[in-house]
Design a protein around this motif. Structure first.
Motif, short mmCIF file in Angstrom:
data_model
loop_
_atom_site.label_atom_id
_atom_site.label_comp_id
_atom_site.label_asym_id
_atom_site.label_seq_id
_atom_site.Cartn_x
_atom_site.Cartn_y
_atom_site.Cartn_z
N LEU A 235 1.21 5.75 0.65
CA LEU A 235 1.99 6.10 1.84
C LEU A 235 1.44 7.34 2.51
CD1 LEU A 235 4.29 4.22 2.63
CD2 LEU A 235 3.97 4.17 0.20
N GLU A 236 0.93 8.27 1.74
CA GLU A 236 0.34 9.48 2.33
C GLU A 236 -0.84 9.10 3.22
OE1 GLU A 236 -2.26 12.67 0.29
OE2 GLU A 236 -0.17 13.35 0.12
N ARG A 237 -1.68 8.23 2.73
CA ARG A 237 -2.84 7.83 3.52
C ARG A 237 -2.42 7.12 4.80
NH1 ARG A 237 -7.94 4.67 1.01
NH2 ARG A 237 -8.07 6.65 -0.11
N ILE A 238 -1.48 6.19 4.68
CA ILE A 238 -1.01 5.44 5.86
C ILE A 238 -0.40 6.38 6.89
CG2 ILE A 238 0.72 3.78 6.64
CD1 ILE A 238 0.26 2.33 3.92
N ILE A 239 0.46 7.29 6.43
CA ILE A 239 1.15 8.19 7.35
C ILE A 239 0.18 9.20 7.98
CG2 ILE A 239 2.90 10.03 7.46
CD1 ILE A 239 4.53 8.29 5.43
N LEU A 240 -0.75 9.73 7.20
CA LEU A 240 -1.74 10.66 7.75
C LEU A 240 -2.59 10.00 8.82
CD1 LEU A 240 -3.20 12.62 4.70
CD2 LEU A 240 -2.04 13.60 6.67
N LEU A 241 -3.00 8.77 8.58
CA LEU A 241 -3.92 8.11 9.50
C LEU A 241 -3.24 7.46 10.69
CD1 LEU A 241 -6.37 6.46 6.95
CD2 LEU A 241 -6.46 8.73 8.01
N GLY A 242 -1.96 7.11 10.55
CA GLY A 242 -1.29 6.37 11.62
C GLY A 242 -0.25 7.12 12.40
N SER A 243 -0.11 8.44 12.15
CA SER A 243 0.92 9.20 12.88
C SER A 243 0.53 10.66 12.98
CB SER A 243 2.27 9.07 12.18
OG SER A 243 2.24 9.74 10.93
N LYS B 184 4.53 -0.47 19.70
CA LYS B 184 5.13 -1.16 20.85
C LYS B 184 4.11 -1.35 21.97
CE LYS B 184 9.59 -0.01 21.71
NZ LYS B 184 10.69 0.91 22.04
N THR B 185 3.11 -0.53 22.01
CA THR B 185 2.12 -0.61 23.08
C THR B 185 0.72 -0.66 22.48
OG1 THR B 185 1.73 1.77 23.29
CG2 THR B 185 3.60 0.87 24.50
N LYS B 186 -0.25 -0.84 23.34
CA LYS B 186 -1.64 -0.81 22.89
C LYS B 186 -2.13 0.62 22.71
CE LYS B 186 -2.83 -5.27 24.78
NZ LYS B 186 -3.78 -6.08 25.51
N LYS B 187 -1.31 1.58 23.05
CA LYS B 187 -1.66 2.99 22.91
C LYS B 187 -1.16 3.51 21.57
CE LYS B 187 -1.44 5.59 26.52
NZ LYS B 187 -0.92 6.38 27.65
N TYR B 188 -1.71 2.98 20.50
CA TYR B 188 -1.32 3.42 19.16
C TYR B 188 -2.22 4.57 18.72
CZ TYR B 188 -5.34 0.70 17.64
OH TYR B 188 -6.60 0.21 17.48
N PHE B 189 -1.81 5.25 17.65
CA PHE B 189 -2.58 6.38 17.13
C PHE B 189 -3.22 5.98 15.81
CE2 PHE B 189 -2.87 10.09 14.33
CZ PHE B 189 -3.65 10.92 15.10
N PHE B 190 -4.51 6.24 15.69
CA PHE B 190 -5.20 6.11 14.42
C PHE B 190 -6.17 7.27 14.32
CE2 PHE B 190 -8.72 4.80 11.69
CZ PHE B 190 -8.01 4.46 10.55
N ASP B 191 -6.03 8.07 13.29
CA ASP B 191 -6.85 9.27 13.12
C ASP B 191 -8.16 8.89 12.43
OD1 ASP B 191 -7.91 11.77 12.74
OD2 ASP B 191 -6.00 12.66 12.14
N TYR B 192 -9.08 8.41 13.22
CA TYR B 192 -10.37 7.93 12.71
C TYR B 192 -11.14 9.04 12.01
CZ TYR B 192 -15.09 6.04 12.63
OH TYR B 192 -16.33 5.62 12.22
#
Length: 156
Positions: free
Chosen positions: A69-77, A25-33
């Protein structure tokens, strides 16, 4: 080649490609680089991933691999975040979200697939373990140490 509705369809033996969208919803998203880089052997992860196919666990025709899905969820949340899947299908997203200690909201129109998804999600234990990424950890002890440290300090 087959002809259907006046269009020609070419069938090849190429790998299927799926587009996955992650929205915020915002530009403040989470990505676990850092985790992405460690999962990828210390290199920056690209936007085209190769993930091995898995045997389907249900009768749903388009079931996604838990690895994906594991990869997406780990990296994006982070743990405690809410994951939304508006096309829940057989519940793979919900299964992985629950296992990784995320909240889950899903929608499914088919009563048959809703029941399958509900049974799968209810039968999943909450343990915070990244099952498929754990296989990578055996090859990379540094990654294992890194993820354990992140979990210990509540950074996942």
């Amino acid at each position: 080649m087959t002809e259907q509705f006046g269009f020609r369809e070419l069938y090849t033996t190429t790998h299927p490609t799926e587009l996955i969208w992650i929205a915020s919803k915002t530009k403040k998203y989470f990505f676990d680089y850092d985790t992405a880089k460690m999962i990828n052997g210390g290199k920056q992860m690209r936007n085209l991933w190769e993930i091995n196919a898995e045997r389907h666990k249900t009768s749903h025709p388009t079931e996604k691999p838990e690895t994906l899905l594991e990869r997406i969820i780990l990296l994006g949340s982070k743990q405690g975040d809410t994951i939304l899947d508006p096309f829940t299908g057989s519940g793979t997203t919900g299964v992985v979200a629950k296992r990784l200690k995320r909240n889950f909201i899903g929608f499914e129109l088919s009563p048959e697939y809703f029941e399958i998804a509900q049974n799968r999600i209810n039968g999943t234990s909450v343990n915070g373990k990244a099952v498929y990424s754990e296989k990578l950890l055996k090859q990379n002890e540094q990654l294992k140490f890194f993820l354990e440290e992140k979990a210990e300090y509540g950074l996942t």
